[in-house]
Motif scaffolding. Sequence first.
Motif, PDB file in Angstrom:
ATOM      1  N   THR A 199      20.396  36.603  33.288  1.00 58.59           N
ATOM      2  CA  THR A 199      21.122  35.710  32.368  1.00 58.59           C
ATOM      3  C   THR A 199      22.596  35.594  32.723  1.00 58.59           C
ATOM      4  OG1 THR A 199      19.590  36.299  30.577  1.00 58.59           O
ATOM      5  CG2 THR A 199      21.692  35.296  29.952  1.00 58.59           C
ATOM      6  N   ALA A 200      23.258  36.707  32.980  1.00 62.76           N
ATOM      7  CA  ALA A 200      24.699  36.691  33.233  1.00 62.76           C
ATOM      8  C   ALA A 200      25.048  35.830  34.436  1.00 62.76           C
ATOM      9  CB  ALA A 200      25.213  38.124  33.422  1.00 62.76           C
ATOM     10  N   LEU A 201      24.252  35.903  35.490  1.00 61.25           N
ATOM     11  CA  LEU A 201      24.515  35.093  36.673  1.00 61.25           C
ATOM     12  C   LEU A 201      24.290  33.613  36.398  1.00 61.25           C
ATOM     13  CD1 LEU A 201      22.816  37.334  39.378  1.00 61.25           C
ATOM     14  CD2 LEU A 201      25.247  36.836  39.219  1.00 61.25           C
ATOM     15  N   LEU A 202      23.194  33.314  35.713  1.00 58.24           N
ATOM     16  CA  LEU A 202      22.873  31.918  35.444  1.00 58.24           C
ATOM     17  C   LEU A 202      23.849  31.286  34.464  1.00 58.24           C
ATOM     18  CD1 LEU A 202      18.974  32.043  35.237  1.00 58.24           C
ATOM     19  CD2 LEU A 202      20.445  31.670  37.223  1.00 58.24           C
ATOM     20  N   ASP A 203      24.449  32.106  33.601  1.00 58.40           N
ATOM     21  CA  ASP A 203      25.410  31.598  32.622  1.00 58.40           C
ATOM     22  C   ASP A 203      26.851  31.686  33.117  1.00 58.40           C
ATOM     23  OD1 ASP A 203      23.303  31.078  30.971  1.00 58.40           O
ATOM     24  OD2 ASP A 203      23.694  32.692  29.544  1.00 58.40           O
ATOM     25  N   GLY A 204      27.059  32.150  34.354  1.00 60.35           N
ATOM     26  CA  GLY A 204      28.408  32.234  34.895  1.00 60.35           C
ATOM     27  C   GLY A 204      29.290  33.221  34.168  1.00 60.35           C
ATOM     28  N   ALA A 205      28.731  34.385  33.818  1.00 58.86           N
ATOM     29  CA  ALA A 205      29.466  35.358  32.994  1.00 58.86           C
ATOM     30  C   ALA A 205      30.532  36.131  33.756  1.00 58.86           C
ATOM     31  CB  ALA A 205      28.477  36.346  32.368  1.00 58.86           C
ATOM     32  N   PHE A 206      30.420  36.185  35.081  1.00 59.19           N
ATOM     33  CA  PHE A 206      31.370  36.990  35.852  1.00 59.19           C
ATOM     34  C   PHE A 206      32.608  36.169  36.203  1.00 59.19           C
ATOM     35  CE2 PHE A 206      27.206  38.965  36.548  1.00 59.19           C
ATOM     36  CZ  PHE A 206      27.508  40.268  36.161  1.00 59.19           C
ATOM     37  N   PRO A 207      33.751  36.832  36.419  1.00 58.17           N
ATOM     38  CA  PRO A 207      35.016  36.123  36.662  1.00 58.17           C
ATOM     39  C   PRO A 207      35.090  35.530  38.065  1.00 58.17           C
ATOM     40  CG  PRO A 207      35.380  38.490  36.740  1.00 58.17           C
ATOM     41  CD  PRO A 207      33.962  38.292  36.289  1.00 58.17           C
ATOM     42  N   ALA A 208      34.245  34.548  38.290  1.00 63.04           N
ATOM     43  CA  ALA A 208      34.225  33.794  39.546  1.00 63.04           C
ATOM     44  C   ALA A 208      33.813  32.372  39.170  1.00 63.04           C
ATOM     45  CB  ALA A 208      33.222  34.410  40.525  1.00 63.04           C
ATOM     46  N   SER A 209      33.766  31.503  40.147  1.00 62.97           N
ATOM     47  CA  SER A 209      33.264  30.156  39.898  1.00 62.97           C
ATOM     48  C   SER A 209      31.882  30.229  39.267  1.00 62.97           C
ATOM     49  CB  SER A 209      33.184  29.387  41.211  1.00 62.97           C
ATOM     50  OG  SER A 209      32.333  28.260  41.103  1.00 62.97           O
ATOM     51  N   PRO A 210      31.540  29.327  38.346  1.00 59.39           N
ATOM     52  CA  PRO A 210      30.196  29.343  37.758  1.00 59.39           C
ATOM     53  C   PRO A 210      29.095  29.007  38.758  1.00 59.39           C
ATOM     54  CG  PRO A 210      31.432  27.430  36.993  1.00 59.39           C
ATOM     55  CD  PRO A 210      32.401  28.305  37.721  1.00 59.39           C
ATOM     56  N   ASP A 211      29.466  28.566  39.946  1.00 55.20           N
ATOM     57  CA  ASP A 211      28.487  28.317  40.999  1.00 55.20           C
ATOM     58  C   ASP A 211      27.680  29.592  41.237  1.00 55.20           C
ATOM     59  OD1 ASP A 211      27.535  26.787  43.509  1.00 55.20           O
ATOM     60  OD2 ASP A 211      28.282  28.684  44.317  1.00 55.20           O
ATOM     61  N   LEU A 212      26.353  29.454  41.324  1.00 52.52           N
ATOM     62  CA  LEU A 212      25.486  30.638  41.430  1.00 52.52           C
ATOM     63  C   LEU A 212      25.837  31.492  42.636  1.00 52.52           C
ATOM     64  CD1 LEU A 212      23.094  32.335  40.482  1.00 52.52           C
ATOM     65  CD2 LEU A 212      21.580  30.769  41.722  1.00 52.52           C
ATOM     66  N   ALA A 213      26.096  30.876  43.776  1.00 50.51           N
ATOM     67  CA  ALA A 213      26.429  31.647  44.968  1.00 50.51           C
ATOM     68  C   ALA A 213      27.686  32.474  44.768  1.00 50.51           C
ATOM     69  CB  ALA A 213      26.585  30.717  46.167  1.00 50.51           C
ATOM     70  N   GLN A 214      28.666  31.912  44.070  1.00 52.48           N
ATOM     71  CA  GLN A 214      29.910  32.639  43.805  1.00 52.48           C
ATOM     72  C   GLN A 214      29.678  33.788  42.825  1.00 52.48           C
ATOM     73  OE1 GLN A 214      32.917  32.075  45.336  1.00 52.48           O
ATOM     74  NE2 GLN A 214      31.740  30.680  46.627  1.00 52.48           N
ATOM     75  N   ILE A 216      26.824  35.437  42.463  1.00 51.51           N
ATOM     76  CA  ILE A 216      26.115  36.463  43.231  1.00 51.51           C
ATOM     77  C   ILE A 216      27.091  37.211  44.128  1.00 51.51           C
ATOM     78  CG2 ILE A 216      24.447  36.815  45.095  1.00 51.51           C
ATOM     79  CD1 ILE A 216      22.766  34.560  43.835  1.00 51.51           C
ATOM     80  N   GLY A 217      27.977  36.472  44.779  1.00 53.54           N
ATOM     81  CA  GLY A 217      28.963  37.097  45.650  1.00 53.54           C
ATOM     82  C   GLY A 217      29.841  38.090  44.917  1.00 53.54           C
ATOM     83  N   TYR A 218      30.177  37.782  43.670  1.00 55.61           N
ATOM     84  CA  TYR A 218      30.995  38.695  42.875  1.00 55.61           C
ATOM     85  C   TYR A 218      30.255  40.015  42.653  1.00 55.61           C
ATOM     86  CZ  TYR A 218      33.940  40.490  39.123  1.00 55.61           C
ATOM     87  OH  TYR A 218      34.769  41.281  38.371  1.00 55.61           O
ATOM     88  N   VAL A 219      28.986  39.933  42.290  1.00 50.99           N
ATOM     89  CA  VAL A 219      28.190  41.143  42.076  1.00 50.99           C
ATOM     90  C   VAL A 219      28.061  41.934  43.378  1.00 50.99           C
ATOM     91  CG1 VAL A 219      25.895  42.018  41.453  1.00 50.99           C
ATOM     92  CG2 VAL A 219      26.947  40.190  40.103  1.00 50.99           C
ATOM     93  N   GLN A 220      27.840  41.243  44.482  1.00 53.89           N
ATOM     94  CA  GLN A 220      27.721  41.919  45.757  1.00 53.89           C
ATOM     95  C   GLN A 220      29.015  42.651  46.132  1.00 53.89           C
ATOM     96  OE1 GLN A 220      26.536  38.403  47.869  1.00 53.89           O
ATOM     97  NE2 GLN A 220      24.423  39.099  48.086  1.00 53.89           N
ATOM     98  N   THR A 221      30.140  42.069  45.762  1.00 58.05           N
ATOM     99  CA  THR A 221      31.431  42.720  46.022  1.00 58.05           C
ATOM    100  C   THR A 221      31.545  44.035  45.265  1.00 58.05           C
ATOM    101  OG1 THR A 221      32.538  40.603  46.427  1.00 58.05           O
ATOM    102  CG2 THR A 221      33.939  42.459  45.837  1.00 58.05           C
ATOM    103  N   ILE A 222      31.048  44.048  44.044  1.00 58.37           N
ATOM    104  CA  ILE A 222      31.089  45.271  43.241  1.00 58.37           C
ATOM    105  C   ILE A 222      30.278  46.380  43.905  1.00 58.37           C
ATOM    106  CG2 ILE A 222      30.484  46.326  41.029  1.00 58.37           C
ATOM    107  CD1 ILE A 222      30.831  43.537  39.763  1.00 58.37           C
ATOM    108  N   ILE A 223      29.067  46.073  44.327  1.00 62.15           N
ATOM    109  CA  ILE A 223      28.203  47.146  44.832  1.00 62.15           C
ATOM    110  C   ILE A 223      28.624  47.603  46.225  1.00 62.15           C
ATOM    111  CG2 ILE A 223      26.254  46.533  43.377  1.00 62.15           C
ATOM    112  CD1 ILE A 223      24.947  45.183  45.740  1.00 62.15           C
ATOM    113  N   ARG A 224      29.373  46.781  46.935  1.00 58.12           N
ATOM    114  CA  ARG A 224      29.866  47.225  48.250  1.00 58.12           C
ATOM    115  C   ARG A 224      30.900  48.351  48.119  1.00 58.12           C
ATOM    116  NH1 ARG A 224      28.941  41.761  50.226  1.00 58.12           N
ATOM    117  NH2 ARG A 224      30.959  41.044  49.447  1.00 58.12           N
ATOM    118  N   GLN A 225      31.370  48.574  46.916  1.00 57.50           N
ATOM    119  CA  GLN A 225      32.320  49.653  46.682  1.00 57.50           C
ATOM    120  C   GLN A 225      31.653  51.020  46.650  1.00 57.50           C
ATOM    121  OE1 GLN A 225      34.182  48.551  42.974  1.00 57.50           O
ATOM    122  NE2 GLN A 225      34.858  46.577  43.735  1.00 57.50           N
ATOM    123  N   PHE A 226      30.329  51.043  46.654  1.00 60.46           N
ATOM    124  CA  PHE A 226      29.592  52.315  46.508  1.00 60.46           C
ATOM    125  C   PHE A 226      28.887  52.689  47.814  1.00 60.46           C
ATOM    126  CE2 PHE A 226      30.233  50.720  42.294  1.00 60.46           C
ATOM    127  CZ  PHE A 226      30.531  51.844  41.562  1.00 60.46           C
TER     128      PHE A 226
END
Length: 226
Positions: A199-214, A216-226
């Motif tokens: 839901t969060a990705l489809l609704d554009g909940a993360f602080p990035a462009s609402p574009d789905l690829a953007q 997803i990219g935001y989430v991927q950036t988070i997990i690359r920290q681990f």
Amino acid sequence: MTPPKFIFMLTRHDRTVENAVDLVEAAREAGVRHIGFKDIGLPFTGLQTLASVIRGAGAKIYLEVVSLDRDSELRSIQAGIALGVDYLLGGTHVDDALRLLKGTTIRYYPFPGRISGHPSLLEGTETEIIRSAVDLASRPGVHGLDLLAYRFEGNVPDLIRRVCAAVPNKPVIVAGSLDRAARIRATASAGAAGFTVGTALLDGAFPASPDLAQQIGYVQTIIRQF
């Protein structure tokens, strides 16, 4: 620390979205290799098409069962077997599920704790949920657990940490309401092997462009920290 698996769910509010097939290509181009859907929202023929498209994109297929009654859950498991999914997440009728899944290659991750409502809620105390997790993880044919941690009214990071510690040989996937960066970081830090976001990705909940690829990219950036 090994980064947790990011599983993109083609779902909104615990239902597979009607345009799920159209979203797979964007996920593939973004590098997502774990894609799932729920047993509610599309007819079986639609799920057949969706599973085929996900497989064609080179991703692992996850089916999460959120039906509440036994008969519906077992029908969904049989559908998952027919679809050839790689992972079956959720469900609460574990003994019945194990009988159906015996002899398949599907990896089974049921829900620990008491599950109610739709969207699903996790009920009980931390101690009760941990006891349930240990019991489930001890059963042959249970490969991991699907923990609805952020559907729990309590100290969620502590719950994730304690469940992961209690079942060290079984991976824990955290599902439901991972709709902000802090929750994803807490999930990874607590030792979860994976997490789902829909839901969060489809609704554009993360602080990035609402574009789905953007998104997803935001989430991927988070997990690359681990």
